[in-house]
Scaffold this motif. Sequence first.
Motif, mmCIF file in Angstrom:
data_model
loop_
_atom_site.group_PDB
_atom_site.id
_atom_site.type_symbol
_atom_site.label_atom_id
_atom_site.label_comp_id
_atom_site.label_asym_id
_atom_site.label_seq_id
_atom_site.Cartn_x
_atom_site.Cartn_y
_atom_site.Cartn_z
ATOM 1 N N ARG A 122 0.800 -1.219 0.000
ATOM 2 C CA ARG A 122 0.000 0.000 0.000
ATOM 3 C C ARG A 122 0.835 1.273 0.000
ATOM 4 N NH1 ARG A 122 -4.650 -0.479 4.499
ATOM 5 N NH2 ARG A 122 -5.051 1.620 3.677
ATOM 6 N N HIS A 123 2.148 1.162 -0.171
ATOM 7 C CA HIS A 123 2.932 2.391 -0.243
ATOM 8 C C HIS A 123 4.248 2.159 -0.953
ATOM 9 C CE1 HIS A 123 5.865 1.151 2.742
ATOM 10 N NE2 HIS A 123 6.397 2.372 2.790
ATOM 11 N N GLY A 316 -8.923 1.260 0.782
ATOM 12 C CA GLY A 316 -8.065 1.234 -0.403
ATOM 13 C C GLY A 316 -7.044 2.354 -0.446
ATOM 14 N N LEU A 317 -6.959 3.165 0.609
ATOM 15 C CA LEU A 317 -6.047 4.305 0.618
ATOM 16 C C LEU A 317 -4.597 3.826 0.542
ATOM 17 C CD1 LEU A 317 -6.073 7.423 0.871
ATOM 18 C CD2 LEU A 317 -5.687 7.114 3.316
ATOM 19 N N LYS A 318 -3.839 4.466 -0.346
ATOM 20 C CA LYS A 318 -2.430 4.114 -0.516
ATOM 21 C C LYS A 318 -1.582 5.380 -0.489
ATOM 22 C CE LYS A 318 -3.436 -0.069 -3.173
ATOM 23 N NZ LYS A 318 -3.200 -0.838 -4.409
ATOM 24 N N SER A 347 -5.762 9.242 9.545
ATOM 25 C CA SER A 347 -5.757 8.001 8.777
ATOM 26 C C SER A 347 -4.897 6.969 9.501
ATOM 27 C CB SER A 347 -5.209 8.260 7.367
ATOM 28 O OG SER A 347 -5.307 7.104 6.569
ATOM 29 N N PRO A 348 -5.332 6.556 10.697
ATOM 30 C CA PRO A 348 -4.501 5.646 11.499
ATOM 31 C C PRO A 348 -4.300 4.295 10.842
ATOM 32 C CG PRO A 348 -6.693 5.899 12.469
ATOM 33 C CD PRO A 348 -6.583 6.915 11.385
ATOM 34 N N TYR A 353 -0.528 0.347 8.935
ATOM 35 C CA TYR A 353 -0.205 -0.683 7.947
ATOM 36 C C TYR A 353 1.209 -0.480 7.407
ATOM 37 C CZ TYR A 353 -0.380 -3.641 3.820
ATOM 38 O OH TYR A 353 -0.104 -4.592 2.877
ATOM 39 N N VAL A 354 1.538 0.762 7.056
ATOM 40 C CA VAL A 354 2.853 1.040 6.485
ATOM 41 C C VAL A 354 3.944 0.718 7.496
ATOM 42 C CG1 VAL A 354 4.380 2.890 5.684
ATOM 43 C CG2 VAL A 354 2.023 2.755 4.840
ATOM 44 N N ARG A 355 3.713 1.087 8.746
ATOM 45 C CA ARG A 355 4.724 0.819 9.765
ATOM 46 C C ARG A 355 4.879 -0.682 10.022
ATOM 47 N NH1 ARG A 355 2.820 5.911 13.186
ATOM 48 N NH2 ARG A 355 4.631 7.265 12.916
#
Length: 658
Positions: A122-123, A316-318, A347-348, A353-355
């Motif tokens: 997602r990133h 679905g936010l990326k 946007s927690p 998710y990224v972390r």
Amino acid sequence: EAEAEAEAEAEAEAEKVKKASWDTEPWYGTKYRRRPFSEEQKRLWKGDTEPGLQTLRVDPGPNNFLVDDFSVAGEEKPELRPTEEKAFEESRAIVERAVPGGASRETVLRAMAPTVIQASERHKIWLKTDRDFLVPRGVCTFHLLDPSFYLSPRTFLSARFFTRILLDQLTEDLYDARLAGLGYSVSATRSGLHFRVSGYSQRLTDILEHVLDRAHKLLEEMANAPAGADGAAEQSDLARKFNEERESMLKDYRNFGKSSPSGLAGYWITQLTMDRVFAANEYNDTLLSMDASGARPELDLAAVAEDVQAFFGSDGLKLEGLIAGSVDEARAQQAVESFLSGISKFSPALSSYVREHGAVQEPGDKVLEVERLPPIEKNNALSLELPLPEDAMEMVGASPKRSYSALAPSLVLESVSKNPKEQNSAVQVLWQLADGDEEHFSDAVGSIFCSLAHTSAFQELRTKQQLGYAVSVRYGRVGASSLRMVLSLQSSALPDPQSLEERVQKWTELFRQELEEMDEESIQNYIEGTIVAVLEKDGRLSQEISRQEGEISSGLYEFHRRWEHVSALRKVTKESLLRHFDNHINKGAENRRCLVSRTYSQEAADAKAAEDASGAASNEGRETAVVPVLDGLEDVRAFKSQLPIKGQARVNRESFWT
């Protein structure tokens, strides 16, 4: 005696100033000195003044955005990271193909693509450490992406309200930052929200944190605004600003029909040939829509907050980002962490998710090789393929709307200017060209062809025939590979757009003759001049970074486009230009996909209506073809629903208008 005494004191003070020692500041070598304030000055600033006089005391405090670290990352760490070494070798090969013998280290460093330093499903974060300009400046760009962002006129308007009010608040908040040489922007695009900060590298994370903190506070203020607050007699500053922005947007949409005729003609081309695009009247109607009670607008502060919060909370936010300039990997990772901390407030889920899943590039790590990572999905505009003339007539069906055109396009779009004082009519002609290819050859041929066409059209239609000042030929690329040429002509010298089309058709015949008469040496000299212009070194770091940002935001990632374009330009010949004309421009060509958009002045529209009503319109002696006409959003939407995507699609095309 008093005067003499005062004069003596002044002379003594002047001598004291003259003898005062000067210091030198360490960065630019500027001379300066310090002097204590006089007792009189201090007395006045304390407010100890004569009765009846007022003083203004200003105490701005320190500017916390001022910079004291002017180090340059490319000088302190000149060695390349492992991933950069790979990118360097790839770039060297590409530059060598474009300019044999010209792949110097300096040139290759300039041509190098950014490398991925962090990624997950997602990133993706790109980094390009500058080793060419060597200035202590940089840019951090972060895109929050979600295909549903451009779901309806309302959701996109909500995003525009949010960004415009946010920028207004930041104007005061970050006044000191601008004085310190820093910049920022927040914008809404079809794909999502775009945050960008720039300036001295030392303060990039500081200004980024301020922007995100203010965004979070604004979203909370909007969400907590009482229902109907924007219509209350005593409005808050936020409600007042919201109403100002609403009125500004409504004014723009109301006056849209009074835009220049050539602008309106281009607008209707966009409406037909671009997938998933809303119309001006749809935005206007959304702004005017009232709630169930009929007492207040449906799109108010609370509704805007709801839409923006839904975007930030989307599953679905990326995230995709580019960090470039005088920034090493450690500082880049710090910037990413600052951004994740900032968006964790609204946007927690994405931040967590990224972390949790984000992999950080380590020496020798093969996981993050770009070829193994899927591209971040973007909701960018896609081009639709125009039908051939015979197919267009069949697709329109039994519609009675027909017209004559000297250009014999697949179809005609018609509109009328709403400005009663407008004397000009306009015509825009779009020719869809060959799809782009991996070798960039079609792109190279198209760009040279259109450049020659612009010079020819301007000289013939503008200079010789004096049809009007607005004459141009533009070359464009939409999406991954859809190439096009657009001729725009606006004039009051002829009575209607059809007359302009006749002149355009005659020009195309003249241009074909000019190409035929050019010798190969002249064409190659022209191409060499173009190559020199393409390869001209950027004058500023910001120019280089802007190109990299464009490749990422478009989802194409063709970071070596300039150099690959030059390699392709060297293959262009007179024969390929003539073949290009005969395949795509020449009337009756097998692959010709042409569209004409007409905008009438009100006078020309009235004259046409009178001719049509009386049956006086005649095309005797004219080389014209009968073509279908679309003259409104309903016609355009019905027709475009039958058109396929042209070129490579980057996102799935869903049933958008239902």
